[in-house]
Design an enzyme around this catalytic site. Structure first.
Site, PDB file in Angstrom:
ATOM      1  N   ILE A   1      -3.366  -3.361   6.765  1.00 39.91           N
ATOM      2  CA  ILE A   1      -2.080  -3.041   6.115  1.00 39.91           C
ATOM      3  C   ILE A   1      -1.097  -2.467   7.138  1.00 39.91           C
ATOM      4  O   ILE A   1      -0.728  -1.288   7.076  1.00 39.91           O
ATOM      5  CB  ILE A   1      -2.298  -2.060   4.932  1.00 39.91           C
ATOM      6  CG1 ILE A   1      -3.277  -0.928   5.321  1.00 39.91           C
ATOM      7  CG2 ILE A   1      -2.806  -2.801   3.709  1.00 39.91           C
ATOM      8  CD1 ILE A   1      -3.394   0.162   4.240  1.00 39.91           C
TER       9      ILE A   1
ATOM     10  N   ARG B   1       9.184  -7.265  13.440  1.00 43.74           N
ATOM     11  CA  ARG B   1       7.755  -6.918  13.347  1.00 43.74           C
ATOM     12  C   ARG B   1       7.206  -7.181  11.943  1.00 43.74           C
ATOM     13  O   ARG B   1       6.059  -7.603  11.800  1.00 43.74           O
ATOM     14  CB  ARG B   1       7.547  -5.453  13.720  1.00 43.74           C
ATOM     15  CG  ARG B   1       7.729  -5.180  15.203  1.00 43.74           C
ATOM     16  CD  ARG B   1       7.709  -3.689  15.421  1.00 43.74           C
ATOM     17  NE  ARG B   1       7.670  -3.346  16.831  1.00 43.74           N
ATOM     18  CZ  ARG B   1       7.748  -2.095  17.273  1.00 43.74           C
ATOM     19  NH1 ARG B   1       7.869  -1.088  16.410  1.00 43.74           N
ATOM     20  NH2 ARG B   1       7.701  -1.841  18.558  1.00 43.74           N
TER      21      ARG B   1
ATOM     22  N   LYS C   1      -2.482   6.012  -4.527  1.00 38.34           N
ATOM     23  CA  LYS C   1      -3.619   6.914  -4.253  1.00 38.34           C
ATOM     24  C   LYS C   1      -3.392   8.285  -4.875  1.00 38.34           C
ATOM     25  O   LYS C   1      -2.274   8.798  -4.871  1.00 38.34           O
ATOM     26  CB  LYS C   1      -3.798   7.074  -2.731  1.00 38.34           C
ATOM     27  CG  LYS C   1      -3.770   5.768  -1.966  1.00 38.34           C
ATOM     28  CD  LYS C   1      -4.087   5.932  -0.491  1.00 38.34           C
ATOM     29  CE  LYS C   1      -3.783   4.650   0.269  1.00 38.34           C
ATOM     30  NZ  LYS C   1      -2.417   4.549   0.779  1.00 38.34           N
TER      31      LYS C   1
ATOM     32  N   HIS D   1      -7.408   9.531  -2.471  1.00 43.48           N
ATOM     33  CA  HIS D   1      -6.844   9.461  -1.108  1.00 43.48           C
ATOM     34  C   HIS D   1      -7.767  10.095  -0.054  1.00 43.48           C
ATOM     35  O   HIS D   1      -7.935   9.558   1.046  1.00 43.48           O
ATOM     36  CB  HIS D   1      -5.476  10.154  -1.099  1.00 43.48           C
ATOM     37  CG  HIS D   1      -4.582   9.711   0.007  1.00 43.48           C
ATOM     38  ND1 HIS D   1      -3.219   9.673  -0.104  1.00 43.48           N
ATOM     39  CD2 HIS D   1      -4.854   9.267   1.264  1.00 43.48           C
ATOM     40  CE1 HIS D   1      -2.690   9.233   1.033  1.00 43.48           C
ATOM     41  NE2 HIS D   1      -3.667   8.987   1.879  1.00 43.48           N
TER      42      HIS D   1
ATOM     43  N   SER E   1       6.514 -10.861  12.132  1.00 45.25           N
ATOM     44  CA  SER E   1       5.427 -11.313  13.018  1.00 45.25           C
ATOM     45  C   SER E   1       4.071 -10.746  12.579  1.00 45.25           C
ATOM     46  O   SER E   1       3.038 -11.406  12.769  1.00 45.25           O
ATOM     47  CB  SER E   1       5.723 -10.958  14.476  1.00 45.25           C
ATOM     48  OG  SER E   1       5.808  -9.562  14.628  1.00 45.25           O
TER      49      SER E   1
ATOM     50  N   TYR F   1       3.145   9.681  -0.208  1.00 46.98           N
ATOM     51  CA  TYR F   1       4.205   9.077   0.624  1.00 46.98           C
ATOM     52  C   TYR F   1       5.587   9.297   0.009  1.00 46.98           C
ATOM     53  O   TYR F   1       6.600   9.080   0.675  1.00 46.98           O
ATOM     54  CB  TYR F   1       3.982   7.568   0.830  1.00 46.98           C
ATOM     55  CG  TYR F   1       2.651   7.169   1.430  1.00 46.98           C
ATOM     56  CD1 TYR F   1       1.803   8.107   2.011  1.00 46.98           C
ATOM     57  CD2 TYR F   1       2.239   5.843   1.434  1.00 46.98           C
ATOM     58  CE1 TYR F   1       0.572   7.737   2.542  1.00 46.98           C
ATOM     59  CE2 TYR F   1       1.017   5.467   1.974  1.00 46.98           C
ATOM     60  CZ  TYR F   1       0.183   6.424   2.514  1.00 46.98           C
ATOM     61  OH  TYR F   1      -1.027   6.046   3.040  1.00 46.98           O
TER      62      TYR F   1
ATOM     63  N   ASP G   1       0.844  -1.199   0.000  1.00 48.35           N
ATOM     64  CA  ASP G   1       0.000   0.000   0.000  1.00 48.35           C
ATOM     65  C   ASP G   1       0.874   1.243   0.000  1.00 48.35           C
ATOM     66  O   ASP G   1       1.554   1.528   0.979  1.00 48.35           O
ATOM     67  CB  ASP G   1      -0.907   0.012   1.238  1.00 48.35           C
ATOM     68  CG  ASP G   1      -1.817   1.227   1.233  1.00 48.35           C
ATOM     69  OD1 ASP G   1      -2.817   1.209   0.493  1.00 48.35           O
ATOM     70  OD2 ASP G   1      -1.505   2.224   1.933  1.00 48.35           O
TER      71      ASP G   1
ATOM     72  N   SER H   1       5.684  -1.438   9.202  1.00 46.42           N
ATOM     73  CA  SER H   1       6.825  -1.521  10.114  1.00 46.42           C
ATOM     74  C   SER H   1       8.110  -1.449   9.303  1.00 46.42           C
ATOM     75  O   SER H   1       8.151  -1.912   8.164  1.00 46.42           O
ATOM     76  CB  SER H   1       6.798  -2.827  10.921  1.00 46.42           C
ATOM     77  OG  SER H   1       7.944  -2.874  11.754  1.00 46.42           O
TER      78      SER H   1
HETATM   79  N1  LIG Z   1      -5.545   6.243   3.442  1.00 46.14           N
HETATM   80  C1  LIG Z   1      -5.011   6.995   4.384  1.00 46.14           C
HETATM   81  O1  LIG Z   1      -5.355   8.166   4.578  1.00 46.14           O
HETATM   82  C2  LIG Z   1      -3.962   6.381   5.266  1.00 46.14           C
HETATM   83  C3  LIG Z   1      -3.582   7.035   6.454  1.00 46.14           C
HETATM   84  C4  LIG Z   1      -2.628   6.440   7.265  1.00 46.14           C
HETATM   85  C5  LIG Z   1      -2.071   5.215   6.901  1.00 46.14           C
HETATM   86  N2  LIG Z   1      -2.428   4.599   5.740  1.00 46.14           N
HETATM   87  C6  LIG Z   1      -1.818   3.314   5.309  1.00 46.14           C
HETATM   88  O2  LIG Z   1      -1.932   2.377   6.380  1.00 46.14           O
HETATM   89  C7  LIG Z   1      -0.631   1.899   6.740  1.00 46.14           C
HETATM   90  C8  LIG Z   1      -0.585   1.545   8.206  1.00 46.14           C
HETATM   91  O3  LIG Z   1      -0.918   2.644   9.014  1.00 46.14           O
HETATM   92  P1  LIG Z   1       0.165   3.502   9.828  1.00 46.14           P
HETATM   93  O4  LIG Z   1       1.478   3.423   9.177  1.00 46.14           O
HETATM   94  O5  LIG Z   1      -0.457   4.836  10.036  1.00 46.14           O
HETATM   95  O6  LIG Z   1       0.189   2.847  11.250  1.00 46.14           O
HETATM   96  P2  LIG Z   1       0.255   1.387  11.935  1.00 46.14           P
HETATM   97  O7  LIG Z   1       0.561   0.337  10.921  1.00 46.14           O
HETATM   98  O8  LIG Z   1      -0.962   1.273  12.768  1.00 46.14           O
HETATM   99  O9  LIG Z   1       1.444   1.590  12.937  1.00 46.14           O
HETATM  100  C9  LIG Z   1       2.759   1.743  12.563  1.00 46.14           C
HETATM  101  C10 LIG Z   1       3.529   1.944  13.864  1.00 46.14           C
HETATM  102  O10 LIG Z   1       3.403   0.776  14.679  1.00 46.14           O
HETATM  103  C11 LIG Z   1       4.687   0.213  14.906  1.00 46.14           C
HETATM  104  N3  LIG Z   1       4.520  -1.252  14.831  1.00 46.14           N
HETATM  105  C12 LIG Z   1       4.479  -2.025  13.716  1.00 46.14           C
HETATM  106  N4  LIG Z   1       4.325  -3.324  14.052  1.00 46.14           N
HETATM  107  C13 LIG Z   1       4.260  -3.381  15.400  1.00 46.14           C
HETATM  108  C14 LIG Z   1       4.121  -4.454  16.317  1.00 46.14           C
HETATM  109  N5  LIG Z   1       4.011  -5.721  15.917  1.00 46.14           N
HETATM  110  N6  LIG Z   1       4.097  -4.157  17.644  1.00 46.14           N
HETATM  111  C15 LIG Z   1       4.202  -2.865  18.067  1.00 46.14           C
HETATM  112  N7  LIG Z   1       4.336  -1.814  17.234  1.00 46.14           N
HETATM  113  C16 LIG Z   1       4.374  -2.058  15.904  1.00 46.14           C
HETATM  114  C17 LIG Z   1       5.584   0.766  13.829  1.00 46.14           C
HETATM  115  O11 LIG Z   1       6.921   0.862  14.279  1.00 46.14           O
HETATM  116  P3  LIG Z   1       8.215   0.445  13.395  1.00 46.14           P
HETATM  117  O12 LIG Z   1       7.965   0.831  11.974  1.00 46.14           O
HETATM  118  O13 LIG Z   1       9.300   1.259  14.047  1.00 46.14           O
HETATM  119  O14 LIG Z   1       8.401  -1.031  13.585  1.00 46.14           O
HETATM  120  C18 LIG Z   1       4.995   2.152  13.617  1.00 46.14           C
HETATM  121  O15 LIG Z   1       5.457   3.042  14.621  1.00 46.14           O
HETATM  122  C19 LIG Z   1       0.272   3.057   6.317  1.00 46.14           C
HETATM  123  O16 LIG Z   1       1.632   2.662   6.276  1.00 46.14           O
HETATM  124  C20 LIG Z   1      -0.328   3.427   5.003  1.00 46.14           C
HETATM  125  O17 LIG Z   1       0.066   2.493   4.007  1.00 46.14           O
HETATM  126  C21 LIG Z   1      -3.387   5.161   4.924  1.00 46.14           C
END
Ligand SMILES: NC(=O)c1ccc[n+]([C@@H]2O[C@H](COP(=O)([O-])OP(=O)(O)OC[C@H]3O[C@@H](n4cnc5c(N)ncnc54)[C@H](OP(=O)(O)O)[C@@H]3O)[C@@H](O)[C@H]2O)c1
Length: 279
Positions: A239, A247, A90, A121, A250, A65, A60, A242
């Protein structure tokens, strides 16, 4: 789910072996994908390469980004056939009105002839963006995007698109987690045949919550794995992002257990009272 030995990689996870969600116009998307927001530069490239080795087959990204080139390069260098990887990108809302130029530039950056899913987006500034949606449908029909959808749309805004064109988005990507669980909203998407893709599964989750901790202990997994499995058990695409090798591994290792109905219900309960309404 894959082994790497001496520079050769043997992939044990093909797209056809993974749980997927069926898309309205045909085709399927993996239920677990790799989020790439803030995954950029050399470290980001390595993280995406590792994700592909581990078995993720959904990447994704988004023009916002700034990492589509890394995504494209990681896919090409991985040796995984392009048709085995489901790539989402997006359209930034400020590019509304310039959809064609944008998709052409993004395909070039991603080094591919098509994306599997192209999302608006955020809703463009006025209304739901019906003119953009019409362009998206035309671009899909020309084969540049296998499926088209939206992100951060309310059900009302989706209905505006459907009323104007008769065609639902294949997917709505929205912020989703146990604390945000909304049974009625999920049902509204299901009734319209739209796949819900959840983002930021961890950012709005207290991984130390006792409900998650107890469930994790019962299955000998982590609370993070319980959160991801809970998405799967609801048929919601997830999605996680990390850049940490352990991570990345896992977060994809969630296919060896599943939650019981009572466990799912207790986790649903973290979303407050709205989850008990029928929709
Ligand atoms: N459409 C939209 O508007 C929108 C908005 C936000 C996000 N997204 C998409 O959704 C994806 C995921 O959301 P996100 O990046 O906001 O947040 P997320 O996946 O909820 O969280 C990422 C955070 O959690 C940590 N993490 C990852 N695996 C973990 C685990 N097993 N245990 C504890 N902590 C963990 C990561 O640290 P490390 O990386 O340091 O391991 C990072 O700090 C994005 O990357 C993007 O592709 C879309």
């Amino acid at each position: 789910m894959a082994t790497a030995t001496g520079g050769t990689t043997e992939f044990m996870t093909s797209l056809s072996e993974q749980p997927t969600a069926g898309l309205p116009g045909g085709g399927r998307m993996p239920l677990v994908g790799f989020g790439t927001w803030q995954v950029s530069g050399r470290r980001g490239y390595e993280a995406i390469r590792q994700a592909l080795v581990v078995g993720y087959r959904l990447l994704d990204t988004a023009t916002m980004y700034g990492n589509e080139k890394e995504v494209g390069r990681a896919v090409r260098d991985s040796g995984v056939p392009r048709e085995e990887v489901f790539i989402t990108t997006k359209l930034p809302p400020e590019r509304a009105g310039r959809e064609r130029q944008t998709i052409a530039a993004r395909l070039a950056a991603l080094d591919t002839d098509y994306v599997d899913l192209w999302l608006v987006h955020w809703p463009p500034s006025r209304g739901a963006g019906v003119p953009t949606w019409r362009e998206f449908l035309a671009i899909r029909d020309e084969g540049l995007a296998r499926a088209v959808g939206v992100s951060n749309y309310s059900t009302r805004q989706i209905d505006e698109l459907m009323d104007a064109t008769g065609q639902p988005p294949a997917v709505n990507q929205i912020r989703w987690s146990p604390a945000l669980f909304d049974r009625a909203r999920l049902a509204e998407h299901r009734r319209r045949g739209i796949v819900v893709e959840g983002y930021s599964p961890f950012k709005s989750t207290d991984l130390e919550d006792p409900v998650l901790a107890d469930t994790a202990a019962a299955h000998e997994v982590s609370a993070a794995q319980v959160v991801l499995r809970w998405h799967l058990d609801h048929g919601v695409v997830v999605i996680p992002k990390s850049v940490t090798p352990e991570r990345i591994r896992s977060n994809f290792d969630v296919f060896g257990f599943s939650l019981g109905e009572d466990e799912v219900r207790r986790i649903d309960g973290l979303g407050g009272s709205s989850n008990f309404s029928e929709g």
